[in-house]
Write an enzyme that holds these catalytic residues in place. Structure first.
Site, PDB file in Angstrom:
ATOM      1  N   GLU A  82     -23.864  -7.332  29.788  1.00 45.50           N
ATOM      2  CA  GLU A  82     -24.054  -7.412  28.344  1.00 45.50           C
ATOM      3  C   GLU A  82     -24.672  -6.126  27.801  1.00 45.50           C
ATOM      4  O   GLU A  82     -24.296  -5.645  26.723  1.00 45.50           O
ATOM      5  CB  GLU A  82     -24.936  -8.618  28.006  1.00 45.50           C
ATOM      6  CG  GLU A  82     -24.249  -9.945  28.271  1.00 45.50           C
ATOM      7  CD  GLU A  82     -25.196 -11.127  28.257  1.00 45.50           C
ATOM      8  OE1 GLU A  82     -24.702 -12.264  28.135  1.00 45.50           O
ATOM      9  OE2 GLU A  82     -26.419 -10.925  28.377  1.00 45.50           O
ATOM     10  N   ASP A  93     -28.250 -17.330  31.238  1.00 45.57           N
ATOM     11  CA  ASP A  93     -29.216 -16.233  31.202  1.00 45.57           C
ATOM     12  C   ASP A  93     -30.583 -16.700  30.714  1.00 45.57           C
ATOM     13  O   ASP A  93     -31.613 -16.389  31.322  1.00 45.57           O
ATOM     14  CB  ASP A  93     -28.688 -15.094  30.324  1.00 45.57           C
ATOM     15  CG  ASP A  93     -27.370 -14.534  30.820  1.00 45.57           C
ATOM     16  OD1 ASP A  93     -27.355 -13.954  31.916  1.00 45.57           O
ATOM     17  OD2 ASP A  93     -26.357 -14.692  30.129  1.00 45.57           O
TER      18      ASP A  93
END
Length: 246
Positions: free
Chosen positions: A143, A33
């Site tokens: 997330e 990420d």
């Protein structure tokens, strides 16, 4: 994917115009990420983007992957080793709690892990203020939905360019951006303690979370875990409760 990448880059530039900030800073962990975000902000603000390596008891391989991301993206970099800071601060707090007889051994791991995330956030904002930059978050849709981030830690950021993309889409974006293969292929980890991985901690997989977010059928056990995580973490996504006089 090229369309998405270009749209994010345009959006990032709009955030600079909107806020008057001069550029961007992101914490580079060696994970996928932050690798994607490093590439995006480098393209959005080539001369005013910074990737910060923030080791705290970090394994050498994570640092190696982080440096690979720095080299591949071409982003300017800074390394701030916060290990001693974490040891000093947590050691002091733990010592004071032990003197009171209030230290909870069963929360030791998560408390220390959350402090790591919050120290990194504080360091990033210190650097960002120095440069007049925005702190860019790395949370993806999976997330964000499950609350898999530390409140006022890695969740303490100014903007979130990946929050509308599933983890699988982030992998596609990473390949499109030519993120190093070792970063793409490694097990996702927030680097919060020894041998920690995201999926082991959550109790389900990113693939199952992504499928759930797409409205697909998944095993009932995983569905229950995801919905429990979402409900339990609602306070991370909502504004602060505020008392109002009647």
């Amino acid at each position: 994917m090229e369309k998405h990448v270009n749209a994010i880059i345009d959006w990032l530039r709009q955030q600079l115009q909107k806020t008057g900030a001069k550029g961007f800073v992101v914490g580079v962990s060696g994970g996928i990420d932050s690798a994607v975000v490093a590439n995006l902000i480098k393209q959005a603000a080539p001369e005013n983007s910074l990737g910060v390596l923030l080791p705290i008891y970090t394994k050498p391989e994570h640092m190696t992957d982080g440096q690979k991301v720095i080299d591949q993206s071409g982003i300017s970099s800074l390394t701030l080793d916060l290990t001693d800071t974490h040891e000093l601060m947590y050691g002091y707090i733990r010592n004071q709690l032990e003197k009171k007889g209030d230290f909870k051994e069963d929360t030791d791991q998560i408390v220390g892990a959350n402090l790591r995330a919050r120290l990194r956030m504080s360091a990033l904002y210190t650097v960002a203020t120095n440069y007049g930059y925005l702190v860019v978050g790395t949370d993806n849709a999976a997330e964000w939905y499950t609350g898999y981030f530390t409140k006022y830690g890695d969740g303490g950021v100014d903007i979130l360019p990946l929050v509308d993309f599933t983890k699988s889409e982030v992998y596609e974006m990473a390949k499109h951006l030519h993120v190093p293969e070792t970063v793409i292929n490694k097990a996702p980890s927030a680097d919060l303690w020894e041998n920690q991985t995201d999926e082991n901690e959550m109790g389900t997989t990113y693939a199952r979370i992504d499928a759930y977010l797409r409205g697909e059928d998944i095993p009932e056990k995983d569905k229950e875990i995801i919905e429990r995580l979402h409900k339990r973490s609602a306070h991370k996504r909502e504004g602060l409760p505020q008392f109002r006089r009647s």
